[in-house]
Design a protein around this motif. Structure first.
Motif, mmCIF file in Angstrom:
data_model
loop_
_atom_site.group_PDB
_atom_site.id
_atom_site.type_symbol
_atom_site.label_atom_id
_atom_site.label_comp_id
_atom_site.label_asym_id
_atom_site.label_seq_id
_atom_site.Cartn_x
_atom_site.Cartn_y
_atom_site.Cartn_z
ATOM 1 N N GLU A 105 14.855 3.814 -1.192
ATOM 2 C CA GLU A 105 13.614 4.095 -1.915
ATOM 3 C C GLU A 105 13.459 3.198 -3.137
ATOM 4 O O GLU A 105 12.355 2.729 -3.451
ATOM 5 C CB GLU A 105 13.573 5.560 -2.332
ATOM 6 C CG GLU A 105 12.348 5.937 -3.134
ATOM 7 C CD GLU A 105 12.319 7.415 -3.497
ATOM 8 O OE1 GLU A 105 11.465 7.793 -4.323
ATOM 9 O OE2 GLU A 105 13.136 8.186 -2.949
ATOM 10 N N GLY A 106 14.553 2.937 -3.825
ATOM 11 C CA GLY A 106 14.503 2.140 -5.043
ATOM 12 C C GLY A 106 13.930 0.753 -4.815
ATOM 13 O O GLY A 106 13.180 0.229 -5.651
ATOM 14 N N ARG A 107 14.264 0.137 -3.685
ATOM 15 C CA ARG A 107 13.750 -1.205 -3.383
ATOM 16 C C ARG A 107 12.233 -1.183 -3.244
ATOM 17 O O ARG A 107 11.547 -2.085 -3.713
ATOM 18 C CB ARG A 107 14.376 -1.734 -2.098
ATOM 19 C CG ARG A 107 15.857 -2.056 -2.189
ATOM 20 C CD ARG A 107 16.352 -2.616 -0.864
ATOM 21 N NE ARG A 107 15.726 -3.907 -0.573
ATOM 22 C CZ ARG A 107 15.365 -4.304 0.638
ATOM 23 N NH1 ARG A 107 15.508 -3.501 1.677
ATOM 24 N NH2 ARG A 107 14.841 -5.502 0.817
ATOM 25 N N LEU A 108 11.712 -0.164 -2.581
ATOM 26 C CA LEU A 108 10.268 -0.078 -2.398
ATOM 27 C C LEU A 108 9.570 0.168 -3.731
ATOM 28 O O LEU A 108 8.502 -0.390 -4.000
ATOM 29 C CB LEU A 108 9.926 1.028 -1.399
ATOM 30 C CG LEU A 108 8.437 1.184 -1.070
ATOM 31 C CD1 LEU A 108 7.864 -0.116 -0.510
ATOM 32 C CD2 LEU A 108 8.218 2.331 -0.089
ATOM 33 N N ARG A 109 10.173 0.976 -4.581
ATOM 34 C CA ARG A 109 9.558 1.258 -5.881
ATOM 35 C C ARG A 109 9.541 0.020 -6.783
ATOM 36 O O ARG A 109 8.726 -0.070 -7.694
ATOM 37 C CB ARG A 109 10.292 2.414 -6.566
ATOM 38 C CG ARG A 109 10.031 3.761 -5.900
ATOM 39 C CD ARG A 109 10.481 4.916 -6.741
ATOM 40 N NE ARG A 109 10.171 6.196 -6.126
ATOM 41 C CZ ARG A 109 8.999 6.820 -6.234
ATOM 42 N NH1 ARG A 109 8.031 6.280 -6.964
ATOM 43 N NH2 ARG A 109 8.784 7.981 -5.645
ATOM 44 N N LYS A 110 10.411 -0.933 -6.560
ATOM 45 C CA LYS A 110 10.444 -2.160 -7.374
ATOM 46 C C LYS A 110 9.528 -3.248 -6.825
ATOM 47 O O LYS A 110 9.308 -4.268 -7.488
ATOM 48 C CB LYS A 110 11.872 -2.704 -7.438
ATOM 49 C CG LYS A 110 12.843 -1.814 -8.200
ATOM 50 C CD LYS A 110 14.254 -2.382 -8.149
ATOM 51 C CE LYS A 110 15.240 -1.478 -8.878
ATOM 52 N NZ LYS A 110 16.634 -2.000 -8.775
ATOM 53 N N LEU A 111 8.985 -3.048 -5.624
ATOM 54 C CA LEU A 111 8.223 -4.098 -4.957
ATOM 55 C C LEU A 111 6.999 -4.535 -5.752
ATOM 56 O O LEU A 111 6.751 -5.736 -5.933
ATOM 57 C CB LEU A 111 7.805 -3.643 -3.564
ATOM 58 C CG LEU A 111 6.913 -4.607 -2.775
ATOM 59 C CD1 LEU A 111 7.649 -5.916 -2.507
ATOM 60 C CD2 LEU A 111 6.450 -3.961 -1.464
ATOM 61 N N TYR A 130 0.817 -1.219 0.000
ATOM 62 C CA TYR A 130 0.000 0.000 0.000
ATOM 63 C C TYR A 130 0.852 1.272 0.000
ATOM 64 O O TYR A 130 0.613 2.167 -0.816
ATOM 65 C CB TYR A 130 -1.007 -0.030 1.149
ATOM 66 C CG TYR A 130 -2.163 -0.935 0.819
ATOM 67 C CD1 TYR A 130 -3.264 -0.460 0.114
ATOM 68 C CD2 TYR A 130 -2.125 -2.281 1.141
ATOM 69 C CE1 TYR A 130 -4.317 -1.309 -0.237
ATOM 70 C CE2 TYR A 130 -3.168 -3.135 0.799
ATOM 71 C CZ TYR A 130 -4.261 -2.641 0.109
ATOM 72 O OH TYR A 130 -5.289 -3.478 -0.248
ATOM 73 N N PRO A 131 1.853 1.404 0.868
ATOM 74 C CA PRO A 131 2.743 2.559 0.723
ATOM 75 C C PRO A 131 3.450 2.579 -0.634
ATOM 76 O O PRO A 131 3.695 3.651 -1.189
ATOM 77 C CB PRO A 131 3.746 2.382 1.871
ATOM 78 C CG PRO A 131 2.992 1.604 2.895
ATOM 79 C CD PRO A 131 2.141 0.655 2.105
#
Length: 276
Positions: free
Chosen positions: A264-270, A96-97
């Motif tokens: 941040e990059g890891r979260l954007r790839k999730l 969700y985030p």
């Protein structure tokens, strides 16, 4: 003729503007949405007690009054982000985030430590020795659309097991999954590394077959209204928490060991990895 005021009256005249300006300097009020998903099991009062100390730390960093708003339903959480009702969002279902970043112009603040994982569990006497042995077995997961179910599906996909080709049961509560494994109702179950079900599982003489790759856990994101400068100040405050006894207690209350503000990059790839 020159009018001379008594000293006390003159001082009063000079002080009024300053006092008025000070009283008008109210702190900005922000809403901090909190969600723990189906594995959390908390109510609004518990959520406020658990997260308000963290909200206070963030508020002091940016000279704002931040109030916790517990959001039980995921649909309400996403709608709130879409409608820009929340200034800050922290959620244990990390997708969700991540949607907040991808779809609703939210900005990254931090993720929590440790990362989250899908844990595959089997009966202690199971003949299953490795993930490759799972083809043709029976699986049990949380609800079909649950984050951890999608997490486990993505991990198994990477390991060569396509869940759509297997026999799968879904349950509302993760706590039912260990029961199913212990009683040999299913061959393998998928639970979250941060769930109460996993905490109880590892206390006994039980088997963990596989731990997935780690993914960002409980991300914190900020509305477009929150400035870049404010995000930076909050990140600094989060990075400093683990360095003090008081900060350590706040982290312990939330159930984490610290925050990471550089990934941040890891979260954007999730979401791409999850296939959603």
């Amino acid at each position: 003729m020159r009018l001379v005021l008594p000293l006390s009256l003159a001082a009063f005249v000079l002080l009024v503007p300053a006092a008025h300006a000070q009283s008008g300097a109210k702190k900005t009020q922000l809403v901090f949405a909190v969600s723990e998903g189906t594995s959390g099991g908390i109510d609004a009062e518990t959520a406020r007690a658990k997260y308000q100390p963290l909200a206070d730390v963030l508020g002091r960093a940016i000279n704002a009054e931040i109030k916790v708003a517990f959001v039980r339903e995921f649909s309400a959480l996403e709608k709130g982000m879409k409608d820009d009702q929340y200034d800050l969002v922290i959620a244990r279902p990390s997708d969700y985030p991540a949607r907040g970043l991808r779809d609703y112009r939210y900005n990254f603040v931090a993720t929590a430590k440790p990362d989250g994982q899908c844990i595959l569990i089997v009966h202690k006497d199971s003949p299953i020795k490795k993930v490759a042995d799972l083809k043709g077995k029976t699986f049990i997961f949380p609800e079909k659309k649950a984050y951890m179910t999608r997490f486990c599906r993505a991990e198994l996909r990477d390991q060569g097991i396509l869940i759509d080709n297997e026999a799968v049961s879904y349950v509302r509560e993760q706590g039912a999954i260990p029961f199913s494994i212990e009683n040999r109702i299913s061959d393998v179950g998928g639970i979250a590394s941060y769930s109460g079900a996993y905490a109880q599982w590892i206390k006994g003489e039980h088997r963990v077959l596989h731990q997935s790759k780690a993914q960002p856990y409980m991300p914190l994101v900020a509305s477009p209204r929150v400035t870049t400068e404010q995000v930076g100040k909050m990140q600094q405050a989060l990075n400093e928490l683990a360095g003090s006894a008081a900060g350590g207690q706040i982290l312990k209350r939330v159930g984490i060991t610290g925050f990471v503000t550089t990934e941040e990059g890891r979260l954007r790839k999730l979401l791409e990895w999850l296939g959603v």
